[in-house]
Design a protein around this motif. Structure first.
Motif, PDB file in Angstrom:
ATOM      1  N   MET A 308       0.828  -1.195   0.000  1.00 19.29           N
ATOM      2  CA  MET A 308       0.000   0.000   0.000  1.00 19.29           C
ATOM      3  C   MET A 308       0.866   1.251   0.000  1.00 19.29           C
ATOM      4  N   ASN A 309       0.482   2.216  -0.816  1.00 25.32           N
ATOM      5  CA  ASN A 309       1.186   3.496  -0.930  1.00 25.32           C
ATOM      6  C   ASN A 309       0.181   4.604  -0.643  1.00 25.32           C
ATOM      7  N   ILE A 310       0.445   5.411   0.381  1.00 21.69           N
ATOM      8  CA  ILE A 310      -0.431   6.532   0.714  1.00 21.69           C
ATOM      9  C   ILE A 310       0.344   7.823   0.468  1.00 21.69           C
ATOM     10  N   SER A 311      -0.182   8.663  -0.414  1.00 23.88           N
ATOM     11  CA  SER A 311       0.515   9.895  -0.779  1.00 23.88           C
ATOM     12  C   SER A 311      -0.456  11.065  -0.785  1.00 23.88           C
ATOM     13  N   ASP A 312       0.110  12.265  -0.788  1.00 21.55           N
ATOM     14  CA  ASP A 312      -0.699  13.473  -0.781  1.00 21.55           C
ATOM     15  C   ASP A 312      -0.816  14.044  -2.185  1.00 21.55           C
ATOM     16  N   ALA A 313      -1.782  14.941  -2.362  1.00 17.25           N
ATOM     17  CA  ALA A 313      -1.999  15.607  -3.644  1.00 17.25           C
ATOM     18  C   ALA A 313      -2.914  16.792  -3.394  1.00 17.25           C
ATOM     19  N   PRO A 314      -2.906  17.782  -4.305  1.00 18.69           N
ATOM     20  CA  PRO A 314      -3.881  18.872  -4.177  1.00 18.69           C
ATOM     21  C   PRO A 314      -5.299  18.326  -4.188  1.00 18.69           C
ATOM     22  N   TRP A 315      -6.199  19.030  -3.512  1.00 19.13           N
ATOM     23  CA  TRP A 315      -7.603  18.623  -3.444  1.00 19.13           C
ATOM     24  C   TRP A 315      -8.165  18.448  -4.858  1.00 19.13           C
ATOM     25  N   PRO A 316      -8.933  17.364  -5.088  1.00 15.26           N
ATOM     26  CA  PRO A 316      -9.531  16.464  -4.111  1.00 15.26           C
ATOM     27  C   PRO A 316      -8.670  15.271  -3.703  1.00 15.26           C
ATOM     28  N   GLY A 317      -7.359  15.355  -3.902  1.00 13.24           N
ATOM     29  CA  GLY A 317      -6.458  14.328  -3.391  1.00 13.24           C
ATOM     30  C   GLY A 317      -6.354  14.396  -1.876  1.00 13.24           C
ATOM     31  N   PHE A 318      -5.589  13.486  -1.312  1.00 13.91           N
ATOM     32  CA  PHE A 318      -5.459  13.402   0.145  1.00 13.91           C
ATOM     33  C   PHE A 318      -4.583  14.546   0.655  1.00 13.91           C
ATOM     34  N   THR A 319      -5.039  15.210   1.705  1.00 13.06           N
ATOM     35  CA  THR A 319      -4.348  16.391   2.209  1.00 13.06           C
ATOM     36  C   THR A 319      -2.975  16.053   2.810  1.00 13.06           C
ATOM     37  N   PRO A 320      -1.940  16.829   2.494  1.00 13.45           N
ATOM     38  CA  PRO A 320      -0.607  16.564   3.068  1.00 13.45           C
ATOM     39  C   PRO A 320      -0.554  16.753   4.575  1.00 13.45           C
ATOM     40  N   ASP A 321      -1.486  17.540   5.130  1.00 11.77           N
ATOM     41  CA  ASP A 321      -1.469  17.801   6.570  1.00 11.77           C
ATOM     42  C   ASP A 321      -1.772  16.567   7.407  1.00 11.77           C
ATOM     43  N   LEU A 322      -2.302  15.509   6.780  1.00 17.09           N
ATOM     44  CA  LEU A 322      -2.628  14.302   7.553  1.00 17.09           C
ATOM     45  C   LEU A 322      -1.642  13.157   7.323  1.00 17.09           C
ATOM     46  N   LEU A 323      -0.635  13.345   6.493  1.00 21.53           N
ATOM     47  CA  LEU A 323       0.306  12.245   6.249  1.00 21.53           C
ATOM     48  C   LEU A 323       1.107  11.897   7.499  1.00 21.53           C
ATOM     49  N   SER A 324       1.426  12.897   8.332  1.00 21.63           N
ATOM     50  CA  SER A 324       2.139  12.618   9.581  1.00 21.63           C
ATOM     51  C   SER A 324       1.301  11.719  10.484  1.00 21.63           C
ATOM     52  N   ILE A 325      -0.015  11.974  10.521  1.00 17.82           N
ATOM     53  CA  ILE A 325      -0.927  11.138  11.311  1.00 17.82           C
ATOM     54  C   ILE A 325      -0.970   9.724  10.757  1.00 17.82           C
ATOM     55  N   MET A 326      -1.073   9.608   9.431  1.00 14.88           N
ATOM     56  CA  MET A 326      -1.126   8.282   8.809  1.00 14.88           C
ATOM     57  C   MET A 326       0.135   7.490   9.147  1.00 14.88           C
ATOM     58  N   LEU A 327       1.271   8.171   9.134  1.00 16.26           N
ATOM     59  CA  LEU A 327       2.537   7.492   9.399  1.00 16.26           C
ATOM     60  C   LEU A 327       2.573   6.926  10.812  1.00 16.26           C
ATOM     61  N   VAL A 328       2.177   7.725  11.799  1.00 11.46           N
ATOM     62  CA  VAL A 328       2.248   7.247  13.177  1.00 11.46           C
ATOM     63  C   VAL A 328       1.218   6.143  13.421  1.00 11.46           C
ATOM     64  N   VAL A 329       0.049   6.239  12.802  1.00 11.48           N
ATOM     65  CA  VAL A 329      -0.972   5.191  12.949  1.00 11.48           C
ATOM     66  C   VAL A 329      -0.488   3.879  12.335  1.00 11.48           C
ATOM     67  N   ALA A 330       0.258   3.975  11.234  1.00 12.77           N
ATOM     68  CA  ALA A 330       0.765   2.778  10.555  1.00 12.77           C
ATOM     69  C   ALA A 330       1.771   2.013  11.407  1.00 12.77           C
ATOM     70  N   THR A 331       2.385   2.664  12.397  1.00 14.82           N
ATOM     71  CA  THR A 331       3.404   1.976  13.207  1.00 14.82           C
ATOM     72  C   THR A 331       2.821   0.823  14.010  1.00 14.82           C
ATOM     73  N   GLN A 332       1.509   0.828  14.262  1.00 13.77           N
ATOM     74  CA  GLN A 332       0.896  -0.264  15.019  1.00 13.77           C
ATOM     75  C   GLN A 332      -0.072  -1.089  14.174  1.00 13.77           C
ATOM     76  N   ALA A 333      -0.077  -0.855  12.862  1.00 15.13           N
ATOM     77  CA  ALA A 333      -0.934  -1.648  11.986  1.00 15.13           C
ATOM     78  C   ALA A 333      -0.340  -3.028  11.754  1.00 15.13           C
ATOM     79  N   LYS A 334      -1.149  -3.923  11.235  1.00 20.92           N
ATOM     80  CA  LYS A 334      -0.655  -5.215  10.770  1.00 20.92           C
ATOM     81  C   LYS A 334      -0.352  -5.062   9.287  1.00 20.92           C
ATOM     82  N   GLY A 335       0.923  -5.173   8.925  1.00 15.48           N
ATOM     83  CA  GLY A 335       1.322  -5.001   7.537  1.00 15.48           C
ATOM     84  C   GLY A 335       2.211  -3.782   7.356  1.00 15.48           C
ATOM     85  N   SER A 336       2.567  -3.518   6.124  1.00 21.78           N
ATOM     86  CA  SER A 336       3.493  -2.434   5.803  1.00 21.78           C
ATOM     87  C   SER A 336       2.851  -1.449   4.842  1.00 21.78           C
ATOM     88  N   VAL A 337       3.357  -0.217   4.865  1.00 22.28           N
ATOM     89  CA  VAL A 337       2.812   0.825   4.011  1.00 22.28           C
ATOM     90  C   VAL A 337       3.929   1.804   3.667  1.00 22.28           C
TER      91      VAL A 337
END
Length: 436
Positions: A308-337
């Motif tokens: 899985m690849n999660i990236s940011d982009a101008p709207w309506p893409g995923f906001t760059p302001d939440l990538l830091s949150i996604m990264l920290v949440v991924a540290t306890q997920a099952k699997g890699s991203v």
């Protein structure tokens, strides 16, 4: 320098109401300069960056009255434009990146606008070219005092509508140009315009003030200039970045949370992007319900089975302001991203703090990090850290709330810039957090 002390590993529970959107508030507050009539704004967040801008407006001569929690009236009928070239403004404006957006409305209404080189988050190079190239195409003359790091634009003969293709879909750049063009002579077409909900909100507010804007919500805006704008009443949207922060917090702490009144229609890809990490998000009316993830959450893979690849982009893409949150949440997920921060080259430089806490992260380069999730088999460990910017700061706070032991976060003024009474609101849902 203030500090948070957090005792982590505590499950949280309850309801939380998101604050008004910081990024919208900074635009909307600057728009009050476009008219000499009264503008009332509701749901203004009580955060450091917004309060700094309100102080700047007050020093500029805007008459400001607090009507209630988050509600103010503004009247810009007797402005002191000399303040813009004062040492006081050079100091106050340079500490707030959002202050750049006072230039557009002042240029449109008075034919001149000045700003010291603004500060803000240290997340990489964030150019101002889009703003000033737009003003120049509208007929303004640009000047820059290199020694004093001071920008100015002047249009003594007024602004003229034109066609422009923006080099980048800058949100603040688009907002600034739209506000200037609203009072320009003739039609202005802005192609490759930003179309974030907050920019749409600004355009809708300007229309309610008498502006003529077509294409709201698209990447091509057409503005037919008018001679003057009137007053209005405007309510700011809930902050989508804070909403995403609460979703990440719930998942990382295995907490059952309800986020109230989130304005689902303005969240875009945010819910589905969290679902890619395996997080359950339920829509209940206009609320988000996150159940306690007792069994953890598993990262999805692409259809062909690749990581899985999660990236940011101008709207309506995923906001760059939440990538830091996604990264920290991924540290306890099952699997890699793979987290790919395309828009800012320094926003991933807080991952060393997470690695110190035991996270498995490979920083590939300034823009990409691969996260190998623990699946909660190994809890993050408490540590002492310093918040480098708003979004990294809240990400480290989420990590600390999930970690075993007592963590300390210094420089929390960075968090206060974007999150209203964060420690008080967290305590109400069960967090053990103390402000020192």
């Amino acid at each position: 320098m203030a500090t948070f002390q957090i005792e982590g590993g505590q499950p949280l529970k309850g309801e939380i109401q998101p604050q008004g959107a910081k990024n919208e508030a900074l635009q909307i507050l600057c728009a009050v300069l476009l008219t000499n009539e009264t503008v009332k704004i509701n749901n203004i967040p009580d955060i450091r960056d917004v309060n700094k801008l309100i102080d700047i407006l007050s020093n500029l001569g805007v008459k400001i009255q607090k009507l209630g929690k988050g509600s103010y009236s503004f009247k810009s009928d007797e402005l002191n434009l000399e303040y813009l070239e004062s040492e006081q403004f050079k100091q106050e404006g340079s500490g707030l990146r959002g202050s750049i957006m006072i230039v557009g409305p002042l240029l449109g209404r008075f034919g001149k606008g000045y700003i010291p080189r603004p500060g803000g988050d240290k997340i990489g190079r964030r150019r101002l070219d889009t703003h000033f190239e737009g003003f120049i195409k509208l007929g303004a003359k640009f000047r820059y005092n290199k020694e004093e790091r001071f920008y100015g634009v002047e249009a003594p003969d007024g602004l003229k509508g034109t066609y422009m293709l923006l080099e980048e879909a800058s949100v603040t750049g688009t907002a600034n140009i739209v506000m200037a063009a609203a009072l320009a002579e003739g039609e202005t077409t802005i192609y490759n315009a930003a179309c974030e909900p907050y920019l749409q909100q600004l355009c809708k507010m300007l229309v309610s003030m008498g502006a003529n804007i077509d294409g709201i919500g698209s990447n091509m805006l057409k503005i037919n200039g008018v001679k003057e704008l009137g007053g209005c009443t405007h309510t700011i949207l809930p902050d989508m970045i804070e909403i995403g922060s609460w979703v990440g917090l719930a998942a990382m702490t295995k907490s059952e949370l309800t986020i109230k009144n989130v304005s689902w229609e303005n969240l875009g890809l945010i819910p589905n992007t969290f679902r890619k990490l395996g997080i359950t998000i339920e829509k209940k009316g206009d609320d988000i319900y996150i159940p306690a993830h007792k069994e953890g959450y598993e990262v999805q893979s692409f259809i062909d089975g690749s990581i899985m690849n999660i990236s940011d982009a101008p709207w309506p893409g995923f906001t760059p302001d939440l990538l830091s949150i996604m990264l920290v949440v991924a540290t306890q997920a099952k699997g890699s991203v793979l987290i790919h921060q395309k828009m800012f080259e320094s926003r991933l430089f807080f991952v060393d703090k997470l690695i110190d806490m035991g996270a498995k992260i490979i920083l590939c380069d300034p823009h990409r990090a691969t996260v190998i999730g623990h699946n909660f088999e190994s809890q993050l460990k408490a540590t002492t850290m310093t918040s480098p910017d708003i979004r990294a700061g809240i990400s480290l706070l989420i990590a600390a709330l999930s970690a075993k032991g007592t963590s300390t976060i210094h420089n929390i003024e960075q968090i206060d810039r974007g999150y209203e009474d964060i420690d008080g609101r967290l305590r109400k849902i069960g967090a053990k957090i103390t402000r020192l």
